[in-house]
Design a protein around this motif. Structure first.
Motif, PDB file in Angstrom:
ATOM      1  N   VAL A   1      45.762  66.950  19.998  1.00 45.38           N
ATOM      2  CA  VAL A   1      44.357  67.191  19.644  1.00 45.38           C
ATOM      3  C   VAL A   1      44.284  68.169  18.484  1.00 45.38           C
ATOM      4  O   VAL A   1      43.576  67.953  17.494  1.00 45.38           O
ATOM      5  CB  VAL A   1      43.555  67.714  20.856  1.00 45.38           C
ATOM      6  CG1 VAL A   1      42.183  68.198  20.431  1.00 45.38           C
ATOM      7  CG2 VAL A   1      43.440  66.641  21.928  1.00 45.38           C
ATOM      8  N   ILE A   2      45.046  69.266  18.582  1.00 47.90           N
ATOM      9  CA  ILE A   2      45.022  70.297  17.539  1.00 47.90           C
ATOM     10  C   ILE A   2      45.491  69.719  16.203  1.00 47.90           C
ATOM     11  O   ILE A   2      44.913  69.992  15.155  1.00 47.90           O
ATOM     12  CB  ILE A   2      45.891  71.501  17.946  1.00 47.90           C
ATOM     13  CG1 ILE A   2      45.221  72.262  19.098  1.00 47.90           C
ATOM     14  CG2 ILE A   2      46.141  72.427  16.768  1.00 47.90           C
ATOM     15  CD1 ILE A   2      46.095  73.331  19.744  1.00 47.90           C
ATOM     16  N   ALA A   3      46.511  68.888  16.243  1.00 48.63           N
ATOM     17  CA  ALA A   3      47.063  68.325  15.012  1.00 48.63           C
ATOM     18  C   ALA A   3      46.072  67.386  14.330  1.00 48.63           C
ATOM     19  O   ALA A   3      46.032  67.311  13.100  1.00 48.63           O
ATOM     20  CB  ALA A   3      48.361  67.577  15.318  1.00 48.63           C
ATOM     21  N   ASN A   4      45.268  66.690  15.116  1.00 47.56           N
ATOM     22  CA  ASN A   4      44.361  65.702  14.530  1.00 47.56           C
ATOM     23  C   ASN A   4      42.968  66.245  14.259  1.00 47.56           C
ATOM     24  O   ASN A   4      42.200  65.604  13.548  1.00 47.56           O
ATOM     25  CB  ASN A   4      44.278  64.470  15.426  1.00 47.56           C
ATOM     26  CG  ASN A   4      45.567  63.681  15.373  1.00 47.56           C
ATOM     27  OD1 ASN A   4      45.973  63.225  14.314  1.00 47.56           O
ATOM     28  ND2 ASN A   4      46.236  63.561  16.501  1.00 47.56           N
ATOM     29  N   LEU A   5      42.609  67.398  14.797  1.00 46.83           N
ATOM     30  CA  LEU A   5      41.290  67.963  14.546  1.00 46.83           C
ATOM     31  C   LEU A   5      41.041  68.228  13.063  1.00 46.83           C
ATOM     32  O   LEU A   5      39.971  67.894  12.556  1.00 46.83           O
ATOM     33  CB  LEU A   5      41.077  69.245  15.351  1.00 46.83           C
ATOM     34  CG  LEU A   5      40.483  69.071  16.747  1.00 46.83           C
ATOM     35  CD1 LEU A   5      40.362  70.411  17.449  1.00 46.83           C
ATOM     36  CD2 LEU A   5      39.177  68.344  16.730  1.00 46.83           C
ATOM     37  N   PRO A   6      41.972  68.822  12.346  1.00 46.99           N
ATOM     38  CA  PRO A   6      41.696  69.063  10.923  1.00 46.99           C
ATOM     39  C   PRO A   6      41.378  67.786  10.159  1.00 46.99           C
ATOM     40  O   PRO A   6      40.523  67.788   9.286  1.00 46.99           O
ATOM     41  CB  PRO A   6      42.982  69.716  10.413  1.00 46.99           C
ATOM     42  CG  PRO A   6      43.585  70.359  11.629  1.00 46.99           C
ATOM     43  CD  PRO A   6      43.227  69.449  12.770  1.00 46.99           C
TER      44      PRO A   6
ATOM     45  N   GLU B   1      39.938  65.071  11.406  1.00 46.86           N
ATOM     46  CA  GLU B   1      38.590  64.639  11.774  1.00 46.86           C
ATOM     47  C   GLU B   1      37.546  65.559  11.166  1.00 46.86           C
ATOM     48  O   GLU B   1      36.503  65.104  10.694  1.00 46.86           O
ATOM     49  CB  GLU B   1      38.435  64.586  13.292  1.00 46.86           C
ATOM     50  CG  GLU B   1      39.214  63.448  13.902  1.00 46.86           C
ATOM     51  CD  GLU B   1      38.939  63.269  15.386  1.00 46.86           C
ATOM     52  OE1 GLU B   1      37.878  63.709  15.853  1.00 46.86           O
ATOM     53  OE2 GLU B   1      39.784  62.678  16.059  1.00 46.86           O
ATOM     54  N   ILE B   2      37.806  66.849  11.134  1.00 51.82           N
ATOM     55  CA  ILE B   2      36.871  67.799  10.536  1.00 51.82           C
ATOM     56  C   ILE B   2      36.767  67.545   9.035  1.00 51.82           C
ATOM     57  O   ILE B   2      35.673  67.534   8.471  1.00 51.82           O
ATOM     58  CB  ILE B   2      37.284  69.258  10.839  1.00 51.82           C
ATOM     59  CG1 ILE B   2      37.099  69.537  12.334  1.00 51.82           C
ATOM     60  CG2 ILE B   2      36.495  70.235   9.994  1.00 51.82           C
ATOM     61  CD1 ILE B   2      37.663  70.870  12.786  1.00 51.82           C
ATOM     62  N   ALA B   3      37.905  67.325   8.388  1.00 54.53           N
ATOM     63  CA  ALA B   3      37.889  67.039   6.952  1.00 54.53           C
ATOM     64  C   ALA B   3      37.124  65.751   6.680  1.00 54.53           C
ATOM     65  O   ALA B   3      36.342  65.667   5.725  1.00 54.53           O
ATOM     66  CB  ALA B   3      39.319  66.945   6.415  1.00 54.53           C
ATOM     67  N   GLY B   4      37.349  64.750   7.525  1.00 55.34           N
ATOM     68  CA  GLY B   4      36.626  63.481   7.360  1.00 55.34           C
ATOM     69  C   GLY B   4      35.129  63.678   7.539  1.00 55.34           C
ATOM     70  O   GLY B   4      34.323  63.143   6.773  1.00 55.34           O
ATOM     71  N   ALA B   5      34.751  64.452   8.535  1.00 58.79           N
ATOM     72  CA  ALA B   5      33.335  64.726   8.769  1.00 58.79           C
ATOM     73  C   ALA B   5      32.749  65.509   7.602  1.00 58.79           C
ATOM     74  O   ALA B   5      31.637  65.231   7.154  1.00 58.79           O
ATOM     75  CB  ALA B   5      33.152  65.487  10.076  1.00 58.79           C
TER      76      ALA B   5
ATOM     77  N   VAL C   1      51.082  61.711  26.473  1.00 59.17           N
ATOM     78  CA  VAL C   1      49.836  60.966  26.332  1.00 59.17           C
ATOM     79  C   VAL C   1      49.935  60.075  25.100  1.00 59.17           C
ATOM     80  O   VAL C   1      50.412  60.501  24.055  1.00 59.17           O
ATOM     81  CB  VAL C   1      48.641  61.965  26.179  1.00 59.17           C
ATOM     82  CG1 VAL C   1      47.366  61.225  25.924  1.00 59.17           C
ATOM     83  CG2 VAL C   1      48.537  62.839  27.389  1.00 59.17           C
ATOM     84  N   ALA C   2      49.424  58.864  25.221  1.00 60.05           N
ATOM     85  CA  ALA C   2      49.438  57.939  24.089  1.00 60.05           C
ATOM     86  C   ALA C   2      48.454  58.421  23.037  1.00 60.05           C
ATOM     87  O   ALA C   2      47.395  58.929  23.359  1.00 60.05           O
ATOM     88  CB  ALA C   2      49.047  56.534  24.555  1.00 60.05           C
ATOM     89  N   THR C   3      48.831  58.273  21.777  1.00 64.03           N
ATOM     90  CA  THR C   3      47.985  58.720  20.686  1.00 64.03           C
ATOM     91  C   THR C   3      46.785  57.777  20.575  1.00 64.03           C
ATOM     92  O   THR C   3      46.928  56.556  20.586  1.00 64.03           O
ATOM     93  CB  THR C   3      48.782  58.710  19.371  1.00 64.03           C
ATOM     94  OG1 THR C   3      49.915  59.549  19.521  1.00 64.03           O
ATOM     95  CG2 THR C   3      47.926  59.212  18.224  1.00 64.03           C
ATOM     96  N   THR C   4      45.567  58.380  20.477  1.00 64.05           N
ATOM     97  CA  THR C   4      44.346  57.588  20.298  1.00 64.05           C
ATOM     98  C   THR C   4      43.727  57.974  18.973  1.00 64.05           C
ATOM     99  O   THR C   4      44.220  58.843  18.274  1.00 64.05           O
ATOM    100  CB  THR C   4      43.356  57.852  21.446  1.00 64.05           C
ATOM    101  OG1 THR C   4      43.077  59.246  21.478  1.00 64.05           O
ATOM    102  CG2 THR C   4      43.921  57.391  22.766  1.00 64.05           C
ATOM    103  N   THR C   5      42.608  57.359  18.658  1.00 68.31           N
ATOM    104  CA  THR C   5      42.044  57.536  17.328  1.00 68.31           C
ATOM    105  C   THR C   5      41.204  58.793  17.164  1.00 68.31           C
ATOM    106  O   THR C   5      41.109  59.324  16.066  1.00 68.31           O
ATOM    107  CB  THR C   5      41.188  56.318  16.945  1.00 68.31           C
ATOM    108  OG1 THR C   5      40.204  56.121  17.948  1.00 68.31           O
ATOM    109  CG2 THR C   5      42.029  55.084  16.804  1.00 68.31           C
ATOM    110  N   THR C   6      40.564  59.285  18.215  1.00 70.21           N
ATOM    111  CA  THR C   6      39.677  60.440  18.019  1.00 70.21           C
ATOM    112  C   THR C   6      40.074  61.592  18.927  1.00 70.21           C
ATOM    113  O   THR C   6      40.697  61.400  19.969  1.00 70.21           O
ATOM    114  CB  THR C   6      38.205  60.096  18.323  1.00 70.21           C
ATOM    115  OG1 THR C   6      38.070  59.853  19.717  1.00 70.21           O
ATOM    116  CG2 THR C   6      37.730  58.899  17.523  1.00 70.21           C
ATOM    117  N   ALA C   7      39.673  62.791  18.510  1.00 69.00           N
ATOM    118  CA  ALA C   7      39.941  63.987  19.309  1.00 69.00           C
ATOM    119  C   ALA C   7      39.209  63.890  20.646  1.00 69.00           C
ATOM    120  O   ALA C   7      39.725  64.333  21.676  1.00 69.00           O
ATOM    121  CB  ALA C   7      39.501  65.237  18.549  1.00 69.00           C
TER     122      ALA C   7
END
Length: 162
Positions: free
Chosen positions: A45-50, A52-56, A2-8
């Protein structure tokens, strides 16, 4: 892959599409998916969740800090305004004007309260009139039913009507 996108959320949407577009098994709700593609999508998704959570969390922390600063500033301004108001109230001309304004505000509030009382009384009166009408109708029906019962059973023989 899957191509990498910006959000989970977008990555999860793509993962869902992988499953939706997967080849169906005949006569079954099951499907065949490419294990590697699905696992890569999940890992992405798992790799990018932290992040996004940190950003939030950072946004939340910044908001809370801004709110705290705003509340402190508001309290400081309220105290300053209170002090200035006390100083102004000491001056006789300002006090006279304030009393006139207070009298007008009080008169306006009393007039508004009276208008609200009248409006409330009208509403209650209309509801009570409606209830009275229903009660009258019910009473009339009870009288009619009793009269029919008395005629049928002779219950009123020897009794006087009140």
């Amino acid at each position: 892959m899957v191509a990498t996108t910006t959000t989970a959320e977008e990555k999860l949407t793509q993962l869902r599409q992988l499953v939706l577009n997967a080849r169906s098994m005949p006569m079954s709700a099951s499907c065949v998916v490419n294990r590697g593609e699905v696992l890569d999508a999940i890992d992405d998704v798992i790799a990018n969740l932290p992040e996004e959570i940190a950003g939030a969390q950072q946004v939340i922390d910044e908001r809370q800090s801004a709110i705290a600063e705003g509340e402190a500033e508001a309290e400081r301004l309220k105290e300053q305004a209170r002090e200035e108001a006390e100083a102004l109230a000491r001056a006789s001309e300002v006090a006279r004007v304030a009393e006139e304004i207070a009298a007008k505000v009080k008169a306006d509030a009393e007039a508004e309260a009276e208008a609200l009382r009248r409006e409330t009384d009208l509403f209650i009166d209309s509801r009570m009139a409606s209830f009275e009408s229903v009660l009258h109708k019910t009473t009339s029906q009870v009288h009619t039913a009793r009269a029919r019962l008395a005629e049928r059973s002779g219950l009123d023989a020897g009794r006087t009507h009140a």
